[in-house]
Design a protein around this motif. Structure first.
Motif, mmCIF file in Angstrom:
data_model
loop_
_atom_site.group_PDB
_atom_site.id
_atom_site.type_symbol
_atom_site.label_atom_id
_atom_site.label_comp_id
_atom_site.label_asym_id
_atom_site.label_seq_id
_atom_site.Cartn_x
_atom_site.Cartn_y
_atom_site.Cartn_z
ATOM 1 N N GLU A 4 0.845 -1.183 0.000
ATOM 2 C CA GLU A 4 0.000 0.000 0.000
ATOM 3 C C GLU A 4 0.880 1.232 0.000
ATOM 4 O OE1 GLU A 4 -3.840 1.678 2.388
ATOM 5 O OE2 GLU A 4 -2.521 0.318 3.407
ATOM 6 N N SER A 5 0.726 2.038 -0.994
ATOM 7 C CA SER A 5 1.468 3.282 -1.088
ATOM 8 C C SER A 5 0.741 4.339 -0.278
ATOM 9 C CB SER A 5 1.543 3.716 -2.548
ATOM 10 O OG SER A 5 1.932 5.047 -2.652
ATOM 11 N N THR A 6 1.486 5.165 0.411
ATOM 12 C CA THR A 6 0.885 6.247 1.179
ATOM 13 C C THR A 6 0.053 7.137 0.279
ATOM 14 O OG1 THR A 6 2.793 6.204 2.637
ATOM 15 C CG2 THR A 6 1.381 8.140 2.753
ATOM 16 N N ALA A 7 0.567 7.441 -0.911
ATOM 17 C CA ALA A 7 -0.148 8.315 -1.840
ATOM 18 C C ALA A 7 -1.434 7.678 -2.336
ATOM 19 C CB ALA A 7 0.746 8.667 -3.019
ATOM 20 N N ARG A 8 -1.475 6.331 -2.399
ATOM 21 C CA ARG A 8 -2.648 5.658 -2.929
ATOM 22 C C ARG A 8 -3.498 5.041 -1.821
ATOM 23 N NH1 ARG A 8 -3.114 4.306 -8.253
ATOM 24 N NH2 ARG A 8 -4.150 2.402 -7.658
ATOM 25 N N ALA A 9 -3.184 5.311 -0.576
ATOM 26 C CA ALA A 9 -3.878 4.674 0.541
ATOM 27 C C ALA A 9 -5.387 4.886 0.468
ATOM 28 C CB ALA A 9 -3.334 5.188 1.867
ATOM 29 N N SER A 10 -5.794 6.076 0.079
ATOM 30 C CA SER A 10 -7.225 6.342 0.014
ATOM 31 C C SER A 10 -7.883 5.662 -1.177
ATOM 32 C CB SER A 10 -7.471 7.850 -0.041
ATOM 33 O OG SER A 10 -6.928 8.370 -1.232
ATOM 34 N N MET A 11 -7.072 5.207 -2.143
ATOM 35 C CA MET A 11 -7.625 4.586 -3.346
ATOM 36 C C MET A 11 -7.748 3.073 -3.189
ATOM 37 S SD MET A 11 -5.482 6.851 -6.041
ATOM 38 C CE MET A 11 -6.249 6.262 -7.526
ATOM 39 N N GLY A 12 -7.240 2.512 -2.115
ATOM 40 C CA GLY A 12 -7.380 1.085 -1.898
ATOM 41 C C GLY A 12 -6.058 0.363 -1.928
ATOM 42 N N ARG A 13 -6.150 -0.934 -1.709
ATOM 43 C CA ARG A 13 -4.970 -1.775 -1.632
ATOM 44 C C ARG A 13 -4.858 -2.653 -2.865
ATOM 45 N NH1 ARG A 13 -4.973 -3.857 4.585
ATOM 46 N NH2 ARG A 13 -4.870 -1.802 5.491
ATOM 47 N N MET A 14 -3.654 -3.046 -3.170
ATOM 48 C CA MET A 14 -3.427 -3.932 -4.304
ATOM 49 C C MET A 14 -2.645 -5.137 -3.806
ATOM 50 S SD MET A 14 -1.148 -3.427 -7.695
ATOM 51 C CE MET A 14 -2.405 -2.670 -8.697
ATOM 52 N N GLU A 15 -3.140 -6.289 -4.098
ATOM 53 C CA GLU A 15 -2.420 -7.500 -3.784
ATOM 54 C C GLU A 15 -1.587 -7.848 -5.006
ATOM 55 O OE1 GLU A 15 -4.808 -10.561 -2.036
ATOM 56 O OE2 GLU A 15 -5.968 -9.086 -0.927
ATOM 57 N N LEU A 16 -0.336 -7.463 -4.962
ATOM 58 C CA LEU A 16 0.541 -7.593 -6.108
ATOM 59 C C LEU A 16 0.787 -9.049 -6.484
ATOM 60 C CD1 LEU A 16 1.984 -5.704 -8.013
ATOM 61 C CD2 LEU A 16 3.938 -5.729 -6.485
ATOM 62 N N ARG A 17 0.947 -9.904 -5.497
ATOM 63 C CA ARG A 17 1.196 -11.322 -5.787
ATOM 64 C C ARG A 17 -0.001 -11.935 -6.517
ATOM 65 N NH1 ARG A 17 4.696 -15.545 -3.641
ATOM 66 N NH2 ARG A 17 4.583 -17.022 -5.355
ATOM 67 N N ALA A 18 -1.203 -11.593 -6.099
ATOM 68 C CA ALA A 18 -2.405 -12.103 -6.768
ATOM 69 C C ALA A 18 -2.481 -11.579 -8.197
ATOM 70 C CB ALA A 18 -3.653 -11.714 -5.982
ATOM 71 N N LEU A 19 -2.121 -10.333 -8.387
ATOM 72 C CA LEU A 19 -2.111 -9.763 -9.728
ATOM 73 C C LEU A 19 -1.078 -10.475 -10.600
ATOM 74 C CD1 LEU A 19 -3.199 -7.577 -11.640
ATOM 75 C CD2 LEU A 19 -1.442 -6.049 -10.725
ATOM 76 N N ALA A 20 0.097 -10.767 -10.041
ATOM 77 C CA ALA A 20 1.134 -11.490 -10.789
ATOM 78 C C ALA A 20 0.625 -12.864 -11.206
ATOM 79 C CB ALA A 20 2.401 -11.619 -9.941
ATOM 80 N N ARG A 21 -0.051 -13.552 -10.309
ATOM 81 C CA ARG A 21 -0.600 -14.876 -10.637
ATOM 82 C C ARG A 21 -1.626 -14.782 -11.764
ATOM 83 N NH1 ARG A 21 -1.048 -15.997 -4.527
ATOM 84 N NH2 ARG A 21 0.941 -17.023 -4.120
#
Length: 129
Positions: A4-21
């Protein structure tokens, strides 16, 4: 792990590993449909191709290449999509080669936030006699 990026915290979270899969699975299906061997070597070569396309899109976006009749909005969209292609290939390569991309990003990039926070905390701490 959730990145979670501080700048994007209000925009939600990204599960990068799931996206990679997910991207890796799509890439495998693509290879099956078009009948070619998709291995780590192919992924590295495809990544290089996609980075070249990012460069081409950047040149168009910055006015250093003819616009080929595309509007500024179309040029911006192409640049965004080419970035997505390059990131997608990076994520597929990580997944295909067993790299835990979230852990690697944490160790390479996010550690800096922790170091800066730690140093700031040390600077704010009262002096001890």
């Amino acid at each position: 792990m959730i990145i979670e990026s501080t700048a994007r915290a209000s925009m939600g979270r990204m599960e990068l590993r799931a996206l990679a899969r997910q991207i890796d699975a799509i890439s495998r299906r693509y290879a099956d449909v078009y009948g070619f061997e998709r291995d780590a070597d192919w992924l590295v070569l495809k990544l290089q191709e996609e980075v070249g396309e990012v460069v081409q899109a950047w040149l168009a976006k910055t006015g250093r290449q003819r616009d080929k009749g595309h509007s500024p909005e179309e040029i911006d969209r192409r640049f965004a999509l080419e970035l997505a292609d390059a990131v997608g290939m990076l994520l597929a390569l990580a997944e295909a080669t067993g790299v835990d991309i979230e852990q690697a990003i944490d160790e390479k990039w996010l550690v800096w936030d922790r170091r800066v926070s730690q140093r700031a905390g040390e600077a704010d701490a009262p002096e001890q006699d």
